[in-house]
Design an enzyme around this catalytic site. Structure first.
Site, PDB file in Angstrom:
ATOM      1  N   ASP A   4    -129.296  -2.570  27.886  1.00 47.48           N
ATOM      2  CA  ASP A   4    -129.212  -1.121  27.740  1.00 47.48           C
ATOM      3  C   ASP A   4    -130.208  -0.633  26.693  1.00 47.48           C
ATOM      4  O   ASP A   4    -130.424  -1.279  25.671  1.00 47.48           O
ATOM      5  CB  ASP A   4    -127.787  -0.758  27.287  1.00 47.48           C
ATOM      6  N   GLU A  14    -133.569  -1.900  30.822  1.00 52.37           N
ATOM      7  CA  GLU A  14    -133.560  -0.461  31.063  1.00 52.37           C
ATOM      8  C   GLU A  14    -134.547   0.198  30.104  1.00 52.37           C
ATOM      9  O   GLU A  14    -134.269   0.360  28.915  1.00 52.37           O
ATOM     10  CB  GLU A  14    -132.163   0.130  30.820  1.00 52.37           C
TER      11      GLU A  14
HETATM   12  C1  ACG Z   1    -128.524   4.240  28.676  1.00 52.22           C
HETATM   13  C2  ACG Z   1    -127.268   4.221  29.552  1.00 52.22           C
HETATM   14  C3  ACG Z   1    -126.436   5.434  29.228  1.00 52.22           C
HETATM   15  C4  ACG Z   1    -125.875   5.264  27.818  1.00 52.22           C
HETATM   16  C5  ACG Z   1    -126.890   4.795  26.876  1.00 52.22           C
HETATM   17  C6  ACG Z   1    -126.471   4.625  25.486  1.00 52.22           C
HETATM   18  C7  ACG Z   1    -128.131   4.318  27.269  1.00 52.22           C
HETATM   19  O1  ACG Z   1    -127.614   4.107  30.881  1.00 52.22           O
HETATM   20  O2  ACG Z   1    -125.377   5.657  30.125  1.00 52.22           O
HETATM   21  O3  ACG Z   1    -125.332   6.529  27.396  1.00 52.22           O
HETATM   22  O4  ACG Z   1    -125.779   3.384  25.417  1.00 52.22           O
HETATM   23  C8  ACG Z   1    -132.357   7.813  27.292  1.00 52.22           C
HETATM   24  C9  ACG Z   1    -132.390   6.353  26.943  1.00 52.22           C
HETATM   25  C10 ACG Z   1    -131.638   5.520  27.959  1.00 52.22           C
HETATM   26  C11 ACG Z   1    -130.228   6.068  28.129  1.00 52.22           C
HETATM   27  C12 ACG Z   1    -130.314   7.530  28.535  1.00 52.22           C
HETATM   28  C13 ACG Z   1    -128.948   8.187  28.669  1.00 52.22           C
HETATM   29  N1  ACG Z   1    -129.458   5.299  29.111  1.00 52.22           N
HETATM   30  O5  ACG Z   1    -133.716   5.918  26.834  1.00 52.22           O
HETATM   31  O6  ACG Z   1    -131.570   4.198  27.477  1.00 52.22           O
HETATM   32  O7  ACG Z   1    -131.022   8.253  27.515  1.00 52.22           O
HETATM   33  C14 ACG Z   1    -136.284  10.908  28.855  1.00 52.22           C
HETATM   34  C15 ACG Z   1    -136.374   9.894  27.728  1.00 52.22           C
HETATM   35  C16 ACG Z   1    -135.460   8.697  28.022  1.00 52.22           C
HETATM   36  C17 ACG Z   1    -134.057   9.212  28.203  1.00 52.22           C
HETATM   37  C18 ACG Z   1    -134.013  10.185  29.364  1.00 52.22           C
HETATM   38  C19 ACG Z   1    -132.607  10.752  29.502  1.00 52.22           C
HETATM   39  O8  ACG Z   1    -137.702   9.422  27.585  1.00 52.22           O
HETATM   40  O9  ACG Z   1    -135.499   7.798  26.916  1.00 52.22           O
HETATM   41  O10 ACG Z   1    -133.162   8.077  28.428  1.00 52.22           O
HETATM   42  O11 ACG Z   1    -134.925  11.275  29.107  1.00 52.22           O
HETATM   43  O12 ACG Z   1    -132.613  11.836  30.323  1.00 52.22           O
HETATM   44  C20 ACG Z   1    -139.793  11.294  32.842  1.00 52.22           C
HETATM   45  C21 ACG Z   1    -140.259  10.723  31.513  1.00 52.22           C
HETATM   46  C22 ACG Z   1    -139.083  10.047  30.784  1.00 52.22           C
HETATM   47  C23 ACG Z   1    -137.930  11.025  30.670  1.00 52.22           C
HETATM   48  C24 ACG Z   1    -137.529  11.440  32.085  1.00 52.22           C
HETATM   49  C25 ACG Z   1    -136.332  12.382  32.091  1.00 52.22           C
HETATM   50  O13 ACG Z   1    -139.529  10.242  33.739  1.00 52.22           O
HETATM   51  O14 ACG Z   1    -141.292   9.768  31.730  1.00 52.22           O
HETATM   52  O15 ACG Z   1    -139.489   9.636  29.500  1.00 52.22           O
HETATM   53  O16 ACG Z   1    -136.834  10.328  30.047  1.00 52.22           O
HETATM   54  O17 ACG Z   1    -138.638  12.093  32.725  1.00 52.22           O
HETATM   55  O18 ACG Z   1    -136.625  13.534  31.403  1.00 52.22           O
HETATM   56  C26 ACG Z   1    -123.936   6.585  27.281  1.00 52.22           C
HETATM   57  C27 ACG Z   1    -123.473   7.994  27.592  1.00 52.22           C
HETATM   58  C28 ACG Z   1    -123.965   8.961  26.557  1.00 52.22           C
HETATM   59  C29 ACG Z   1    -123.486   8.500  25.187  1.00 52.22           C
HETATM   60  C30 ACG Z   1    -123.950   7.066  24.935  1.00 52.22           C
HETATM   61  C31 ACG Z   1    -123.402   6.491  23.647  1.00 52.22           C
HETATM   62  O19 ACG Z   1    -123.937   8.365  28.890  1.00 52.22           O
HETATM   63  O20 ACG Z   1    -123.444  10.239  26.831  1.00 52.22           O
HETATM   64  O21 ACG Z   1    -124.027   9.338  24.203  1.00 52.22           O
HETATM   65  O22 ACG Z   1    -123.524   6.217  25.983  1.00 52.22           O
END
Ligand code: ACG
Length: 483
Positions: free
Chosen positions: A185, A230
């Site tokens: 994760d 991930e």
């Molecule tokens: C993992 C799990 C998720 C979990 C956590 C925390 C991590 O699947 O269920 O949350 O243990 C970020 C992180 C990921 C994370 C998600 C939820 N997922 O990197 O590891 O958040 C942008 C950011 C990403 C981001 C994403 C989220 O760059 O980092 O992910 O937004 O929307 C293009 C861009 C790309 C961009 C996307 C979307 O593709 O290139 O960079 O990504 O558009 O805009 C869980 C719960 C949470 C709680 C947590 C403790 O779900 O609510 O807070 O546990």
């Protein structure tokens, strides 16, 4: 390989408390075997205060609502007998505030104070999370701690070498129980706060060094273990990690497939393939691309594609005709619905798996009322299993096609072409070559092909024709035997 992403709480309930559990999965392994999957990715099963399980209270435990270690061992044993592997989601970037480590830290135990990231003189406690402006600094008693994923999940401080040792112990603990691998994760977040500079900053080199050591350690215990990362980011960032893990989730490709289908624009798929599968074009695959359409953080596919089931089927056809491994999120094979309107609130895409058309029956989980998947929607295992046109049976067909052609996982992609409404590309293996055509239009189109055999996705063949009519939102595969 084909993986099934499974949320235990919502899958199958063996003890009538309304909450899915490990024994429930064991009871339903036949279903998963018939579906055709090779591996289960279990969303977090450790003790946690949150419904989704990503805030861990104790890394060496199982959530008692899900069962105990004997239940897990039994699940692993029977899954192995059916050639199904079990990998575990492991969120080590942070803990719960209820974790003993954090509790000891706030009570001043020096060892555990150093496990977390605390405010220092350079910290800007008003700094926000870069992708959605959420707060990342929280006050607990008299101190601020860093919590990228919110106030209940303080980040661990991986500058502290003792934590590296602790993590080795955690990986070993689960491997010794028979787990086949891990879904790591938030893998890019291990070093994302620069303590010296006092600001949020991805430090990929340090993170890569950490994972290299952990991967080497995991492989030294079980060289056949499967490690999936991930890293939710652009192709450029994902590329930095190529070669480090066995499988990398391909987030950008998931968007490009869905957008291409949604907007009937094959060009987006061409872009997705060129940007994210370039290693399959060059034929130099260091890490397998983990391809998927949705996961628990996203809208479910049917909702994303505005309930257009033909588009949903086309999206799956694309997924299953690209190299790499496939991941299917539980319930998606039925076409369950759900919108995640807020990334911090994922309940709506994690609703109970619908076994029965009337919404209840043995094993049905009921931990939450179904907002998006009410009874009598014709979206249930019961209503779909004998319907040859159901999404469930379509996905089974695709999985079977894939298993009959294992070489596709490693295939080289060549000859990518598109016009306004269709895309074609070749998949090339050592002794095989398939030409794939996807029609994005909702009307049939004619394609001029002079060729040998045409394989339909259900595995049957039709004779050669020069002009082929390709139905709306459908896929055809031309099979060539290479000499
Ligand atoms: C993992 C799990 C998720 C979990 C956590 C925390 C991590 O699947 O269920 O949350 O243990 C970020 C992180 C990921 C994370 C998600 C939820 N997922 O990197 O590891 O958040 C942008 C950011 C990403 C981001 C994403 C989220 O760059 O980092 O992910 O937004 O929307 C293009 C861009 C790309 C961009 C996307 C979307 O593709 O290139 O960079 O990504 O558009 O805009 C869980 C719960 C949470 C709680 C947590 C403790 O779900 O609510 O807070 O546990």
């Amino acid at each position: 390989m084909i993986f099934y992403e499974l949320f235990v709480r919502s899958f199958f309930d063996s003890n009538d408390d309304g909450i899915g559990d490990l024994n429930g999965i064991t009871q339903k392994l036949d279903y998963l075997q018939t579906l055709g999957i090779d591996g289960i990715w279990l969303l977090p099963i450790m003790k946690s205060a949150s419904f989704h399980g990503y805030t861990i209270i104790d890394f060496y435990s199982i959530n008692p609502l899900y069962g105990n270690f004997d239940d897990l061992k039994k699940l692993i044993k029977i899954a192995h007998e059916k050639n199904i592997k079990i990998i575990l989601d492991i969120p080590i970037n942070h803990t719960s505030v209820k974790c003993q480590w954090f509790q000891k830290a706030i009570n001043g135990d020096k060892k555990y104070v150093d496990y977390y990231v605390w405010q220092n003189e350079k910290t800007d406690i008003n700094e926000k999370r870069h992708w959605d402006n959420s707060p990342i600094w929280f006050k607990y008693k008299d101190k601020y701690f860093y919590g990228l994923f919110g106030s209940s999940s303080p980040d661990l401080n991986f500058e502290n070498p003792e934590l590296w040792e602790e993590m080795r112990g955690i990986f070993k603990f689960w491997l010794d129980l028979g787990i086949d691998g891990f879904r790591l994760d938030a893998a890019k977040h291990i070093f994302d706060y620069n303590i010296e500079k006092g600001k949020f900053e991805y430090q990929h080199e340090k993170t890569i060094k950490f994972w290299k050591e952990m991967v080497d350690y995991i492989k030294s215990i079980n060289e056949n273990s499967i490690i999936v990362s991930e890293i939710w980011d652009s192709p450029e960032v994902v590329k930095k990690y190529h070669g480090l893990f066995d499988i990398e989730f391909n987030f950008p490709l998931s968007y490009e497939i869905k957008d291409a289908v949604k907007f009937q624009d094959p060009h987006l798929l061409v872009k997705g393939i060129k940007n994210t599968l370039s290693h399959y074009i060059k034929g130099n695959v260091e890490s397998v691309s983990g391809n998927f359409l949705t996961n628990h953080d996203m809208n479910r596919l049917v909702s994303e594609l505005n309930n257009d089931i033909n588009k949903v089927k086309l999206a799956y056809s694309i997924l299953f005709t690209l190299p790499g491994y496939q991941f299917i999120y539980y319930g998606e094979e039925l076409g369950m619905k759900g919108l995640n309107l807020d990334v911090n609130f994922t309940e709506d895409s994690q609703e109970p798996f619908q076994w029965y058309e009337n919404g209840f029956g043995p094993g049905q989980t009921e931990w939450k009322g179904c907002k998006y998947n009410p009874p009598y929607s014709n979206i249930s295992y019961e209503s779909e299993r004998n319907d040859i046109d159901s999404l469930l049976n379509y996905i089974k067909t695709l999985i079977k096609f894939r298993k009959d052609n294992i070489w596709l996982s490693n295939a080289r992609i060549d000859n990518i072409r598109n016009n306004r409404y269709f895309i074609s590309y070749s998949l090339i293996g050592k002794n095989n070559k398939f030409d794939v055509y996807h029609n994005f239009k909702n009307q049939p189109i004619n394609i001029n092909i002079k060729n040998t055999e045409i394989q339909l996705l259900n595995g049957s063949f039709v004779k050669n024709k020069n002009i082929i009519k390709l139905n709306g939102h459908s896929t055809i595969i031309i099979k060539n035997i290479k000499n």
